[in-house]
Design a protein around this motif. Structure first.
Motif, PDB file in Angstrom:
ATOM      1  N   VAL A  80      -7.056  62.213  20.523  1.00  0.00           N
ATOM      2  CA  VAL A  80      -7.544  62.130  21.902  1.00  0.00           C
ATOM      3  C   VAL A  80      -6.369  62.047  22.867  1.00  0.00           C
ATOM      4  CG1 VAL A  80      -9.760  61.096  21.312  1.00  0.00           C
ATOM      5  CG2 VAL A  80      -7.795  59.619  21.771  1.00  0.00           C
ATOM      6  N   THR A  81      -6.642  62.392  24.110  1.00  0.00           N
ATOM      7  CA  THR A  81      -5.575  62.354  25.113  1.00  0.00           C
ATOM      8  C   THR A  81      -5.170  60.942  25.484  1.00  0.00           C
ATOM      9  OG1 THR A  81      -4.923  63.227  27.273  1.00  0.00           O
ATOM     10  CG2 THR A  81      -7.159  62.424  27.070  1.00  0.00           C
ATOM     11  N   GLY A  82      -6.075  59.979  25.288  1.00  0.00           N
ATOM     12  CA  GLY A  82      -5.772  58.585  25.588  1.00  0.00           C
ATOM     13  C   GLY A  82      -6.093  58.214  27.018  1.00  0.00           C
ATOM     14  N   PRO A  83      -6.259  56.919  27.291  1.00  0.00           N
ATOM     15  CA  PRO A  83      -6.628  56.468  28.634  1.00  0.00           C
ATOM     16  C   PRO A  83      -5.460  56.498  29.611  1.00  0.00           C
ATOM     17  CG  PRO A  83      -6.316  54.575  27.202  1.00  0.00           C
ATOM     18  CD  PRO A  83      -6.190  55.798  26.329  1.00  0.00           C
ATOM     19  N   MET A  84      -5.790  56.514  30.895  1.00  0.00           N
ATOM     20  CA  MET A  84      -4.781  56.389  31.943  1.00  0.00           C
ATOM     21  C   MET A  84      -4.223  54.965  31.963  1.00  0.00           C
ATOM     22  SD  MET A  84      -6.498  58.425  35.177  1.00  0.00           S
ATOM     23  CE  MET A  84      -8.212  58.017  34.857  1.00  0.00           C
ATOM     24  N   ILE A  85      -3.123  54.797  32.683  1.00  0.00           N
ATOM     25  CA  ILE A  85      -2.552  53.477  32.932  1.00  0.00           C
ATOM     26  C   ILE A  85      -3.032  53.000  34.301  1.00  0.00           C
ATOM     27  CG2 ILE A  85      -0.404  52.206  33.344  1.00  0.00           C
ATOM     28  CD1 ILE A  85       0.943  54.008  31.320  1.00  0.00           C
ATOM     29  N   THR A  86      -3.323  51.723  34.404  1.00  0.00           N
ATOM     30  CA  THR A  86      -3.831  51.180  35.664  1.00  0.00           C
ATOM     31  C   THR A  86      -2.767  51.174  36.760  1.00  0.00           C
ATOM     32  OG1 THR A  86      -3.294  48.934  34.942  1.00  0.00           O
ATOM     33  CG2 THR A  86      -5.532  49.717  34.538  1.00  0.00           C
ATOM     34  N   ASN A  87      -3.236  51.060  37.991  1.00  0.00           N
ATOM     35  CA  ASN A  87      -2.374  50.940  39.154  1.00  0.00           C
ATOM     36  C   ASN A  87      -2.888  49.768  39.982  1.00  0.00           C
ATOM     37  OD1 ASN A  87      -0.512  51.471  41.226  1.00  0.00           O
ATOM     38  ND2 ASN A  87      -0.774  53.690  41.030  1.00  0.00           N
ATOM     39  N   SER A  88      -2.367  49.596  41.193  1.00  0.00           N
ATOM     40  CA  SER A  88      -2.848  48.509  42.041  1.00  0.00           C
ATOM     41  C   SER A  88      -2.929  48.959  43.494  1.00  0.00           C
ATOM     42  CB  SER A  88      -1.942  47.284  41.930  1.00  0.00           C
ATOM     43  OG  SER A  88      -0.638  47.575  42.431  1.00  0.00           O
ATOM     44  N   LEU A 130     -15.986  40.962  20.856  1.00  0.00           N
ATOM     45  CA  LEU A 130     -14.601  40.506  20.752  1.00  0.00           C
ATOM     46  C   LEU A 130     -13.716  40.932  21.925  1.00  0.00           C
ATOM     47  CD1 LEU A 130     -13.898  41.095  16.939  1.00  0.00           C
ATOM     48  CD2 LEU A 130     -14.665  39.006  18.098  1.00  0.00           C
ATOM     49  N   LEU A 131     -14.173  41.869  22.729  1.00  0.00           N
ATOM     50  CA  LEU A 131     -13.344  42.373  23.819  1.00  0.00           C
ATOM     51  C   LEU A 131     -13.899  41.965  25.183  1.00  0.00           C
ATOM     52  CD1 LEU A 131     -12.367  46.012  22.760  1.00  0.00           C
ATOM     53  CD2 LEU A 131     -11.222  43.852  22.255  1.00  0.00           C
ATOM     54  N   ASP A 132     -12.994  41.824  26.126  1.00  0.00           N
ATOM     55  CA  ASP A 132     -13.363  41.507  27.509  1.00  0.00           C
ATOM     56  C   ASP A 132     -12.825  42.623  28.408  1.00  0.00           C
ATOM     57  OD1 ASP A 132     -14.116  40.257  29.868  1.00  0.00           O
ATOM     58  OD2 ASP A 132     -12.325  38.999  29.944  1.00  0.00           O
ATOM     59  N   LEU A 133     -13.435  43.793  28.282  1.00  0.00           N
ATOM     60  CA  LEU A 133     -12.964  44.966  29.015  1.00  0.00           C
ATOM     61  C   LEU A 133     -14.023  45.443  30.004  1.00  0.00           C
ATOM     62  CD1 LEU A 133     -11.318  47.167  26.224  1.00  0.00           C
ATOM     63  CD2 LEU A 133     -10.302  45.339  27.579  1.00  0.00           C
ATOM     64  N   LYS A 134     -13.568  46.045  31.097  1.00  0.00           N
ATOM     65  CA  LYS A 134     -14.494  46.688  32.012  1.00  0.00           C
ATOM     66  C   LYS A 134     -15.166  47.851  31.291  1.00  0.00           C
ATOM     67  CE  LYS A 134     -12.281  45.320  36.296  1.00  0.00           C
ATOM     68  NZ  LYS A 134     -12.005  45.673  37.674  1.00  0.00           N
ATOM     69  N   PRO A 135     -16.403  48.189  31.649  1.00  0.00           N
ATOM     70  CA  PRO A 135     -17.156  47.718  32.820  1.00  0.00           C
ATOM     71  C   PRO A 135     -17.885  46.401  32.649  1.00  0.00           C
ATOM     72  CG  PRO A 135     -18.380  49.441  31.715  1.00  0.00           C
ATOM     73  CD  PRO A 135     -17.061  49.344  31.004  1.00  0.00           C
ATOM     74  N   SER A 136     -17.993  45.862  31.438  1.00  0.00           N
ATOM     75  CA  SER A 136     -18.726  44.610  31.268  1.00  0.00           C
ATOM     76  C   SER A 136     -17.844  43.385  31.396  1.00  0.00           C
ATOM     77  CB  SER A 136     -19.429  44.593  29.904  1.00  0.00           C
ATOM     78  OG  SER A 136     -18.490  44.725  28.859  1.00  0.00           O
ATOM     79  N   GLY A 137     -16.521  43.572  31.268  1.00  0.00           N
ATOM     80  CA  GLY A 137     -15.601  42.445  31.331  1.00  0.00           C
ATOM     81  C   GLY A 137     -14.567  42.612  32.425  1.00  0.00           C
ATOM     82  N   SER A 138     -13.321  42.209  32.143  1.00  0.00           N
ATOM     83  CA  SER A 138     -12.292  42.231  33.185  1.00  0.00           C
ATOM     84  C   SER A 138     -11.041  43.019  32.822  1.00  0.00           C
ATOM     85  CB  SER A 138     -11.888  40.790  33.530  1.00  0.00           C
ATOM     86  OG  SER A 138     -11.372  40.133  32.379  1.00  0.00           O
ATOM     87  N   GLY A 139     -10.802  43.309  31.552  1.00  0.00           N
ATOM     88  CA  GLY A 139      -9.576  43.979  31.151  1.00  0.00           C
ATOM     89  C   GLY A 139      -9.696  45.490  31.103  1.00  0.00           C
ATOM     90  N   TYR A 140      -8.594  46.128  30.657  1.00  0.00           N
ATOM     91  CA  TYR A 140      -8.522  47.593  30.598  1.00  0.00           C
ATOM     92  C   TYR A 140      -8.030  48.019  29.223  1.00  0.00           C
ATOM     93  CZ  TYR A 140      -8.982  47.373  35.679  1.00  0.00           C
ATOM     94  OH  TYR A 140      -9.440  47.126  36.950  1.00  0.00           O
ATOM     95  N   MET A 141      -8.133  49.319  28.928  1.00  0.00           N
ATOM     96  CA  MET A 141      -7.772  49.819  27.618  1.00  0.00           C
ATOM     97  C   MET A 141      -6.316  49.543  27.266  1.00  0.00           C
ATOM     98  SD  MET A 141     -10.286  50.986  25.878  1.00  0.00           S
ATOM     99  CE  MET A 141      -9.425  51.905  24.598  1.00  0.00           C
ATOM    100  N   GLU A 142      -5.423  49.572  28.242  1.00  0.00           N
ATOM    101  CA  GLU A 142      -4.018  49.309  27.922  1.00  0.00           C
ATOM    102  C   GLU A 142      -3.823  47.870  27.434  1.00  0.00           C
ATOM    103  OE1 GLU A 142      -1.658  48.803  31.991  1.00  0.00           O
ATOM    104  OE2 GLU A 142      -3.313  50.236  32.159  1.00  0.00           O
TER     105      GLU A 142
END
Length: 250
Positions: free
Chosen positions: A55-63, A215-227
């Protein structure tokens, strides 16, 4: 257009025919967003030659103004703020520029990342491939290793039909529950299972999810990101944590 599954199915058939039509001894299927990976998994399930997904993989977050942002959960949230009048035209334009600043798929646990995790959990992708962000060296190294394994499989063939069985799908469903993955994965996994002639039903999803911790706390249901998931060890680490609940003989 009541559903986009039509296009997923067309892509699955196209991929299947392309694999059959080309004189290849092994295939690497490169996908990314929501429908491409499940379509390729469906094609892989009936392939008569070895197939590995990358897979191409996820983007990196910004701010933006000190707030961490990532597509596509945050873009919907910020657009709702704009429509409500909480932020203005210039602000929403700045947000747009901060949402997707690298190559890759959405950096939340949406359908793209979920199906990447499913491909890895089912053994259609080399370990550690679901989470490295697109523009990183880890992604490049994983892609290179995938090519090497494809060459190895050309000499020592193992086809997807030899590894896709009920135990493997139940493991993947347990991983799906543990990562809090996209509900679209239910539709896609059922389709892949049908192609593989494996008996999986909605009841299986219900039973497995009831016995599996999130086990994960990732968006959209949580707060973190794939990175963040990747930096924590990615799917191999999660599956090691789930080991007591997995069929390790698969």
């Amino acid at each position: 257009s009541p559903t986009s599954m039509l296009f997923r199915n067309l892509l699955a058939m196209e991929t299947e025919e392309l694999i059959r039509a080309q004189p290849m001894d092994a295939v690497v299927l490169i996908g990314g967003c929501d429908k491409t990976v499940p379509a390729q998994m469906m094609a892989a399930a009936v392939s008569e030659v070895p197939v590995i997904l990358e897979v191409t993989g996820p983007m990196i977050t910004n701010s933006w103004q000190g707030e961490r942002l990532g597509a596509c959960t945050d873009c919907r949230r910020m657009w709702a703020k704009y429509r409500a009048g909480d932020i203005g035209e210039s602000e929403v334009s700045a947000v747009e520029g901060a949402l997707a600043t690298t190559s890759g798929t959405c950096m939340v646990m949406g359908t793209a990342s979920t199906m990447a995790c499913m491909a890895e959990a089912l053994g259609l992708m080399l370990p550690g491939g679901a989470t490295p962000p697109s523009p990183t060296g880890a992604r490049l190294r994983h892609a290179t290793e995938t090519g090497r394994w494809a060459a190895e499989l050309a000499h020592n063939p193992v086809t997807p039909s030899q590894i896709l069985d009920r135990a493997g799908f139940l493991n993947a469903i347990r991983v799906l529950a543990a990562i809090g993955g996209s509900t679209n994965a239910i539709v896609h996994l059922l389709a892949v299972a049908r192609r593989a002639k494996v008996d999986i039903t909605l009841r299986d999803f219900d039973l497995v999810a009831a016995q599996t911790p999130l086990l994960l706390d990732l968006k959209p249901s949580g707060s973190g990101y794939m990175e963040d998931f990747d930096q924590a060890g990615g799917l191999p680490t999660l599956m090691k944590e789930l080991a007591p609940l997995l069929d390790l003989e698969h």
